[in-house]
Design a protein around this motif. Structure first.
Motif, PDB file in Angstrom:
ATOM      1  N   VAL A 216     104.939  61.518  48.232  1.00 11.45           N
ATOM      2  CA  VAL A 216     105.756  62.722  48.154  1.00 11.45           C
ATOM      3  C   VAL A 216     107.219  62.302  48.059  1.00 11.45           C
ATOM      4  CG1 VAL A 216     106.484  64.791  49.391  1.00 11.45           C
ATOM      5  CG2 VAL A 216     104.098  64.084  49.465  1.00 11.45           C
ATOM      6  N   SER A 217     107.960  63.007  47.267  1.00 14.39           N
ATOM      7  CA  SER A 217     109.395  62.730  47.179  1.00 14.39           C
ATOM      8  C   SER A 217     110.096  63.262  48.417  1.00 14.39           C
ATOM      9  CB  SER A 217     110.000  63.385  45.946  1.00 14.39           C
ATOM     10  OG  SER A 217     109.411  62.869  44.771  1.00 14.39           O
TER      11      SER A 217
ATOM     12  N   GLU B 120     100.676  56.948  58.737  1.00 17.98           N
ATOM     13  CA  GLU B 120      99.294  57.365  58.511  1.00 17.98           C
ATOM     14  C   GLU B 120      98.990  58.540  59.432  1.00 17.98           C
ATOM     15  OE1 GLU B 120      96.486  54.206  58.276  1.00 17.98           O
ATOM     16  OE2 GLU B 120      95.149  55.490  57.104  1.00 17.98           O
ATOM     17  N   TYR B 121      98.315  59.519  58.858  1.00 16.09           N
ATOM     18  CA  TYR B 121      98.041  60.765  59.577  1.00 16.09           C
ATOM     19  C   TYR B 121      96.540  60.942  59.761  1.00 16.09           C
ATOM     20  CZ  TYR B 121     102.920  61.873  58.866  1.00 16.09           C
ATOM     21  OH  TYR B 121     104.295  61.842  58.893  1.00 16.09           O
ATOM     22  N   PHE B 122      96.170  61.255  60.986  1.00 14.70           N
ATOM     23  CA  PHE B 122      94.763  61.406  61.319  1.00 14.70           C
ATOM     24  C   PHE B 122      94.494  62.807  61.851  1.00 14.70           C
ATOM     25  CE2 PHE B 122      93.278  57.099  60.849  1.00 14.70           C
ATOM     26  CZ  PHE B 122      94.399  56.328  61.049  1.00 14.70           C
TER      27      PHE B 122
ATOM     28  N   VAL C 107     109.922  66.880  53.528  1.00 11.02           N
ATOM     29  CA  VAL C 107     109.564  65.572  54.072  1.00 11.02           C
ATOM     30  C   VAL C 107     110.786  64.662  54.141  1.00 11.02           C
ATOM     31  CG1 VAL C 107     108.283  63.468  53.529  1.00 11.02           C
ATOM     32  CG2 VAL C 107     107.161  65.687  53.364  1.00 11.02           C
ATOM     33  N   HIS C 108     110.849  63.884  55.213  1.00 14.20           N
ATOM     34  CA  HIS C 108     111.921  62.899  55.428  1.00 14.20           C
ATOM     35  C   HIS C 108     111.329  61.506  55.274  1.00 14.20           C
ATOM     36  CE1 HIS C 108     114.916  60.608  57.904  1.00 14.20           C
ATOM     37  NE2 HIS C 108     115.740  61.437  57.296  1.00 14.20           N
ATOM     38  N   TRP C 109     112.153  60.532  54.916  1.00 13.80           N
ATOM     39  CA  TRP C 109     111.649  59.183  54.721  1.00 13.80           C
ATOM     40  C   TRP C 109     110.954  58.664  55.974  1.00 13.80           C
ATOM     41  CZ3 TRP C 109     113.187  55.398  58.026  1.00 13.80           C
ATOM     42  CH2 TRP C 109     114.380  55.617  58.723  1.00 13.80           C
ATOM     43  N   SER C 110     111.417  59.105  57.136  1.00 18.13           N
ATOM     44  CA  SER C 110     110.826  58.624  58.393  1.00 18.13           C
ATOM     45  C   SER C 110     109.419  59.180  58.636  1.00 18.13           C
ATOM     46  CB  SER C 110     111.728  58.988  59.568  1.00 18.13           C
ATOM     47  OG  SER C 110     111.877  60.391  59.669  1.00 18.13           O
TER      48      SER C 110
ATOM     49  N   ARG D 285      97.350  58.098  54.257  1.00 14.98           N
ATOM     50  CA  ARG D 285      98.611  57.357  54.318  1.00 14.98           C
ATOM     51  C   ARG D 285      99.641  58.074  53.461  1.00 14.98           C
ATOM     52  NH1 ARG D 285     100.165  52.821  56.324  1.00 14.98           N
ATOM     53  NH2 ARG D 285      98.022  52.168  56.785  1.00 14.98           N
ATOM     54  N   LEU D 286     100.737  58.426  54.075  1.00 13.80           N
ATOM     55  CA  LEU D 286     101.811  59.140  53.383  1.00 13.80           C
ATOM     56  C   LEU D 286     102.905  58.166  52.992  1.00 13.80           C
ATOM     57  CD1 LEU D 286     103.316  61.729  52.482  1.00 13.80           C
ATOM     58  CD2 LEU D 286     104.246  61.840  54.820  1.00 13.80           C
TER      59      LEU D 286
END
Lengths: 115, 113
Positions: free
Chosen positions: A13-14, A88-90, A81-84, A110-111
């Motif tokens: 995602v940008s 990985e999201y579960f 969305v922020h770079w931080s 994984r983002l």
């Protein structure tokens, strides 16, 4: 048996764009649902959880998720969305004879955040 | 409050050896759960202890065992290590009620050579 499906292994995602991570669960009773985030080399941090009541739940770091019983889904969203947020999201469902004595996790998404 | 702590953070062992990992829960939490995380199998539940009693167990061989002490600290033991036991082992604690949130520690990275 309980199960969780996260159909997207990777998502890019940008920065500044909106995000939606998908989660579908299989559970016979009313589920307890969670989203956790894991940064490299770290443990899991709870973003938000759903037990009952309002189907739109707010979490930390600007995340929200919506429980849709008819679709057996609990998708995670963030408007910008922020770079931080790269991590990985579960998604997980609580399972057990009495409440959620154990968590059953999805395989994770994984983002990646592009500039 | 201090979070969940796990020691050691990294461990290297050889096949056939045994290993003990330690977990100190958040103060006031009586339940400790253990999970194994591997690239192939993902996050899998090992077992949960509450008030020194194992309350729930996942589908792992008997080589994986655990215990909990009166101060709620927990240890897990893996005997006769196999290459496939290489993983991140995560500990999570919660107060102990059926709807309590689990809080995770940073994990112990075990490498079996």
């Amino acid at each position: 048996a309980q199960s969780v499906t996260q159909p997207d292994i990777h998502i890019t995602v940008s920065e500044g764009a909106s995000l939606e991570l998908r989660c579908n669960y299989s559970y016979g009773a009313t589920p307890y649902l969670f989203w956790y985030v894991q940064s490299p080399g770290q443990g899991l941090q709870l973003l938000l959880k759903y037990f009952s009541g309002d189907t739109l739940v707010q979490g930390i770091k600007g995340f929200e998720a919506e429980f849709k019983r008819s679709q057996s889904s609990f998708n995670l969203r963030k408007p910008s969305v922020h770079w931080s947020d790269a991590a990985e999201y579960f998604c997980a469902v609580g399972a057990g004879d009495t409440g959620f004595q154990k968590l059953v996790f999805g395989t994770g998404t994984r983002l990646l955040v592009s500039p | 409050k201090a979070g969940v702590t796990q020691t050691p953070r990294y461990l290297i062992k050889t096949r056939g050896q045994q290993v003990t990992l330690s977990c100190s829960p958040i103060s006031g939490h009586r339940s400790v759960s253990w999970y194994q995380q591997t690239p192939g199998q993902g996050l899998q539940f090992l077992f949960e202890y509450f008030s020194e009693t194992q309350r729930n167990k996942g589908n792992f061989p008997g080589r994986f065992s655990g215990r909990q002490f009166s101060n709620s600290r927990s240890e897990m033991n893996v005997s006769t290590l196999e290459l496939g036991d290489s993983a991140l082992y995560l500990c999570a604690s919660r107060v102990g009620g059926p709807t309590d949130t689990q809080y995770f520690g940073p994990g112990t990275r075990l490498t079996v050579l």
